[in-house]
Write a protein that holds these residues in place. Structure first.
Motif, PDB file in Angstrom:
ATOM      1  N   LYS A  89      66.313  32.253  15.806  1.00 11.15           N
ATOM      2  CA  LYS A  89      66.380  31.447  14.585  1.00 11.15           C
ATOM      3  C   LYS A  89      64.995  31.136  14.033  1.00 11.15           C
ATOM      4  O   LYS A  89      64.824  30.916  12.821  1.00 11.15           O
ATOM      5  N   GLU A  90      63.997  31.119  14.909  1.00 11.38           N
ATOM      6  CA  GLU A  90      62.627  30.839  14.477  1.00 11.38           C
ATOM      7  C   GLU A  90      61.903  32.095  14.012  1.00 11.38           C
ATOM      8  O   GLU A  90      60.801  32.004  13.447  1.00 11.38           O
ATOM      9  N   ASN A  91      62.499  33.256  14.241  1.00 15.83           N
ATOM     10  CA  ASN A  91      61.849  34.528  13.911  1.00 15.83           C
ATOM     11  C   ASN A  91      62.843  35.441  13.201  1.00 15.83           C
ATOM     12  O   ASN A  91      63.282  36.467  13.748  1.00 15.83           O
ATOM     13  N   LEU A  92      63.192  35.096  11.967  1.00 16.34           N
ATOM     14  CA  LEU A  92      64.165  35.871  11.211  1.00 16.34           C
ATOM     15  C   LEU A  92      63.569  37.200  10.744  1.00 16.34           C
ATOM     16  O   LEU A  92      62.343  37.379  10.687  1.00 16.34           O
ATOM     17  N   PHE A  93      64.436  38.141  10.425  1.00 19.08           N
ATOM     18  CA  PHE A  93      64.011  39.458   9.978  1.00 19.08           C
ATOM     19  C   PHE A  93      63.548  39.406   8.517  1.00 19.08           C
ATOM     20  O   PHE A  93      64.096  38.642   7.718  1.00 19.08           O
ATOM     21  N   PRO A  94      62.560  40.221   8.144  1.00 17.04           N
ATOM     22  CA  PRO A  94      62.052  40.229   6.762  1.00 17.04           C
ATOM     23  C   PRO A  94      63.031  40.942   5.826  1.00 17.04           C
ATOM     24  O   PRO A  94      63.237  42.150   5.933  1.00 17.04           O
ATOM     25  N   VAL A  95      63.633  40.200   4.930  1.00 15.03           N
ATOM     26  CA  VAL A  95      64.638  40.768   4.023  1.00 15.03           C
ATOM     27  C   VAL A  95      63.976  41.703   3.014  1.00 15.03           C
ATOM     28  O   VAL A  95      62.909  41.397   2.470  1.00 15.03           O
ATOM     29  N   GLY A  96      64.610  42.840   2.782  1.00 18.96           N
ATOM     30  CA  GLY A  96      64.106  43.796   1.804  1.00 18.96           C
ATOM     31  C   GLY A  96      63.068  44.756   2.341  1.00 18.96           C
ATOM     32  O   GLY A  96      62.476  45.535   1.583  1.00 18.96           O
ATOM     33  N   LYS A  97      62.835  44.731   3.667  1.00 20.14           N
ATOM     34  CA  LYS A  97      61.845  45.611   4.278  1.00 20.14           C
ATOM     35  C   LYS A  97      62.508  46.601   5.236  1.00 20.14           C
ATOM     36  O   LYS A  97      63.486  46.275   5.903  1.00 20.14           O
ATOM     37  N   TYR A  98      61.961  47.816   5.267  1.00 26.23           N
ATOM     38  CA  TYR A  98      62.305  48.753   6.319  1.00 26.23           C
ATOM     39  C   TYR A  98      61.400  48.454   7.525  1.00 26.23           C
ATOM     40  O   TYR A  98      60.461  47.677   7.426  1.00 26.23           O
ATOM     41  N   HIS A  99      61.675  49.081   8.647  1.00 24.95           N
ATOM     42  CA  HIS A  99      60.899  48.848   9.874  1.00 24.95           C
ATOM     43  C   HIS A  99      60.873  47.352  10.192  1.00 24.95           C
ATOM     44  O   HIS A  99      59.856  46.800  10.616  1.00 24.95           O
ATOM     45  N   GLU A 100      62.031  46.717   9.967  1.00 28.25           N
ATOM     46  CA  GLU A 100      62.144  45.274  10.200  1.00 28.25           C
ATOM     47  C   GLU A 100      61.914  44.903  11.656  1.00 28.25           C
ATOM     48  O   GLU A 100      61.394  43.829  11.958  1.00 28.25           O
ATOM     49  N   ASP A 101      62.243  45.817  12.573  1.00 35.17           N
ATOM     50  CA  ASP A 101      62.010  45.533  13.992  1.00 35.17           C
ATOM     51  C   ASP A 101      60.523  45.421  14.295  1.00 35.17           C
ATOM     52  O   ASP A 101      60.106  44.603  15.116  1.00 35.17           O
ATOM     53  N   GLU A 102      59.717  46.272  13.638  1.00 39.14           N
ATOM     54  CA  GLU A 102      58.270  46.228  13.854  1.00 39.14           C
ATOM     55  C   GLU A 102      57.700  44.857  13.507  1.00 39.14           C
ATOM     56  O   GLU A 102      56.719  44.415  14.098  1.00 39.14           O
ATOM     57  N   MET A 103      58.318  44.189  12.536  1.00 41.45           N
ATOM     58  CA  MET A 103      57.802  42.909  12.072  1.00 41.45           C
ATOM     59  C   MET A 103      58.452  41.712  12.766  1.00 41.45           C
ATOM     60  O   MET A 103      58.158  40.565  12.435  1.00 41.45           O
ATOM     61  N   THR A 104      59.351  41.993  13.715  1.00 45.74           N
ATOM     62  CA  THR A 104      60.118  40.890  14.303  1.00 45.74           C
ATOM     63  C   THR A 104      60.055  40.841  15.824  1.00 45.74           C
ATOM     64  O   THR A 104      59.752  39.803  16.409  1.00 45.74           O
ATOM     65  N   THR A 105      60.336  41.967  16.486  1.00 40.59           N
ATOM     66  CA  THR A 105      60.530  41.956  17.934  1.00 40.59           C
ATOM     67  C   THR A 105      59.314  41.427  18.691  1.00 40.59           C
ATOM     68  O   THR A 105      59.463  40.660  19.653  1.00 40.59           O
ATOM     69  N   PHE A 106      58.123  41.827  18.294  1.00 41.07           N
ATOM     70  CA  PHE A 106      56.938  41.382  19.036  1.00 41.07           C
ATOM     71  C   PHE A 106      56.797  39.863  18.978  1.00 41.07           C
ATOM     72  O   PHE A 106      56.249  39.246  19.895  1.00 41.07           O
ATOM     73  N   ARG A 107      57.318  39.235  17.922  1.00 42.71           N
ATOM     74  CA  ARG A 107      57.265  37.773  17.825  1.00 42.71           C
ATOM     75  C   ARG A 107      58.236  37.124  18.807  1.00 42.71           C
ATOM     76  O   ARG A 107      57.995  36.003  19.271  1.00 42.71           O
ATOM     77  N   TYR A 108      59.337  37.820  19.127  1.00 45.32           N
ATOM     78  CA  TYR A 108      60.233  37.324  20.178  1.00 45.32           C
ATOM     79  C   TYR A 108      59.461  37.195  21.492  1.00 45.32           C
ATOM     80  O   TYR A 108      59.593  36.202  22.214  1.00 45.32           O
ATOM     81  N   PHE A 109      58.682  38.233  21.805  1.00 47.82           N
ATOM     82  CA  PHE A 109      57.909  38.222  23.054  1.00 47.82           C
ATOM     83  C   PHE A 109      56.877  37.101  23.047  1.00 47.82           C
ATOM     84  O   PHE A 109      56.718  36.394  24.037  1.00 47.82           O
ATOM     85  N   LEU A 110      56.188  36.948  21.922  1.00 44.40           N
ATOM     86  CA  LEU A 110      55.149  35.929  21.846  1.00 44.40           C
ATOM     87  C   LEU A 110      55.708  34.527  21.991  1.00 44.40           C
ATOM     88  O   LEU A 110      55.018  33.615  22.458  1.00 44.40           O
ATOM     89  N   ASP A 111      56.961  34.338  21.605  1.00 45.15           N
ATOM     90  CA  ASP A 111      57.580  33.013  21.696  1.00 45.15           C
ATOM     91  C   ASP A 111      58.368  32.808  22.989  1.00 45.15           C
ATOM     92  O   ASP A 111      59.043  31.779  23.150  1.00 45.15           O
ATOM     93  N   SER A 112      58.298  33.773  23.899  1.00 45.75           N
ATOM     94  CA  SER A 112      59.008  33.677  25.180  1.00 45.75           C
ATOM     95  C   SER A 112      58.014  33.414  26.308  1.00 45.75           C
ATOM     96  O   SER A 112      56.977  34.072  26.392  1.00 45.75           O
ATOM     97  N   SER A 113      58.340  32.460  27.159  1.00 44.38           N
ATOM     98  CA  SER A 113      57.463  32.162  28.296  1.00 44.38           C
ATOM     99  C   SER A 113      57.516  33.278  29.332  1.00 44.38           C
ATOM    100  O   SER A 113      56.492  33.720  29.851  1.00 44.38           O
ATOM    101  N   LEU A 114      58.742  33.743  29.634  1.00 45.65           N
ATOM    102  CA  LEU A 114      58.926  34.777  30.643  1.00 45.65           C
ATOM    103  C   LEU A 114      59.907  35.830  30.129  1.00 45.65           C
ATOM    104  O   LEU A 114      60.935  35.503  29.539  1.00 45.65           O
ATOM    105  N   VAL A 115      59.566  37.094  30.391  1.00 44.45           N
ATOM    106  CA  VAL A 115      60.373  38.237  29.960  1.00 44.45           C
ATOM    107  C   VAL A 115      60.747  39.064  31.177  1.00 44.45           C
ATOM    108  O   VAL A 115      59.948  39.226  32.103  1.00 44.45           O
ATOM    109  N   VAL A 116      61.972  39.579  31.193  1.00 44.38           N
ATOM    110  CA  VAL A 116      62.406  40.457  32.278  1.00 44.38           C
ATOM    111  C   VAL A 116      62.993  41.725  31.680  1.00 44.38           C
ATOM    112  O   VAL A 116      63.695  41.687  30.663  1.00 44.38           O
TER     113      VAL A 116
END
Length: 307
Positions: free
Chosen positions: A171-198
């Protein structure tokens, strides 16, 4: 039942593949989930198929909306999600029966905020063998470390699919509307906002490669791919100075990927090409002296010294 996972499936003109996708979720060994089918203004029978499933299964909700693209459809799903975690699934792909069970178990066992699975690929000529799952071998690291690995093209992927992520982070990292390659602009922010990843080595998701998908298109998707490179630099340098070199490497790779895969842009859009090639040549040495940059990217950088 206390909902643990909301599976979000954007739907647009995929009547040929949709039932396979939905059925793969309904076969899950994990039970505490809901399916959100986001009909993004489909003009084929996709919307009708969604309604048929919703009439049969209480845990399936359909949302019909005007066509605004994949990012908007996912954002609508995020807004409506009732689960503690969100899982994105593309409507022409499918997941193995134990996918949600594996990812959820890993996130709880490791007390992580984000859980990733492995990918398999298939197409019409090469059917998937989803009996080959592999062992649930785990890789655990901080979200920042995972982001760095993603930027260098190691271990983690930019795809938002096959990731189990806390709903609050999505909810804090929504996808950019109207853009292609939306994952490129979103997924890495999920990682940055996560304390631990598995991440598990188990192959939990099968990606269907078909002609006509975004990865085969030319035009605005290419412009947006370059913009994604710029966005990596902007966000990462603001977050932490030590992310600057990995972000530069990612941008370098994206620019080179465009040049290599679409050589005709030199004639079709010389100004855009000039921007790409100037950045690549300017940053060759930065890539070569970065000990964390993969050799595959350094080999490409060496090639551009003499161009």
């Amino acid at each position: 039942m206390n909902l643990k996972i909301s599976v979000i499936i954007p739907v647009y003109n995929v009547e040929k593949y949709l039932e396979r996708c939905i059925d793969s979720v309904l076969r899950q060994t994990f039970e505490a989930y809901e399916i959100l089918l986001i009909d993004d203004g489909a003009t084929d029978a996709s919307g009708m198929i969604c309604d048929e499933y919703a009439s049969k299964y209480a845990n399936i909700t359909v949302i019909h909306k005007a066509n605004k693209g994949l990012s908007d459809a996912r954002n609508v799903g995020i807004d409506k999600a009732k689960g503690e975690y969100i899982y994105f699934l593309d409507s022409d792909d499918y997941i193995i029966p134990k996918c949600l069970e594996i990812l959820y178990s890993n996130i709880k066992e490791c007390d992580a905020e984000l859980s990733c699975g492995g990918f398999g690929l298939f197409d019409d000529e090469h059917p998937a063998d989803d009996t080959i799952v592999g062992k649930n071998k785990l890789l655990k690291c901080t979200g920042e470390k995972a982001c760095i690995e993603l930027l260098y093209g190691k271990e983690f992927y930019t795809s938002s699919c096959n990731i189990l992520i806390k709903t609050s982070i999505a909810k804090e990292n929504l996808f950019p509307v109207g853009k292609y390659h939306e994952d490129e602009m979103t997924t890495f922010r999920y990682f940055l906002d996560s304390s631990l990843v598995v991440k598990t080595s188990a192959r939990t998701y099968y990606y269907y490669q078909r002609e006509g998908s975004i990865m085969h298109s030319f035009g605005q998707p290419i412009i947006d791919e370059a913009l994604a490179g710029d966005y990596y630099i902007k966000v990462c340098t603001q977050k932490d100075k030590k992310l600057e070199k990995p972000a530069l490497c990612k941008k370098f790779f994206l620019y080179v990927e465009i040049i290599e895969n679409y050589p005709h842009i030199k004639e079709e859009n010389p100004e855009f090409y000039r921007k790409l090639i100037e950045y690549v040549k300017k940053n060759i040495m930065s890539i070569l002296v970065d000990f964390r940059a993969p050799w595959s990217i350094k080999k490409i950088a060496l090639k551009y010294i003499i161009k």
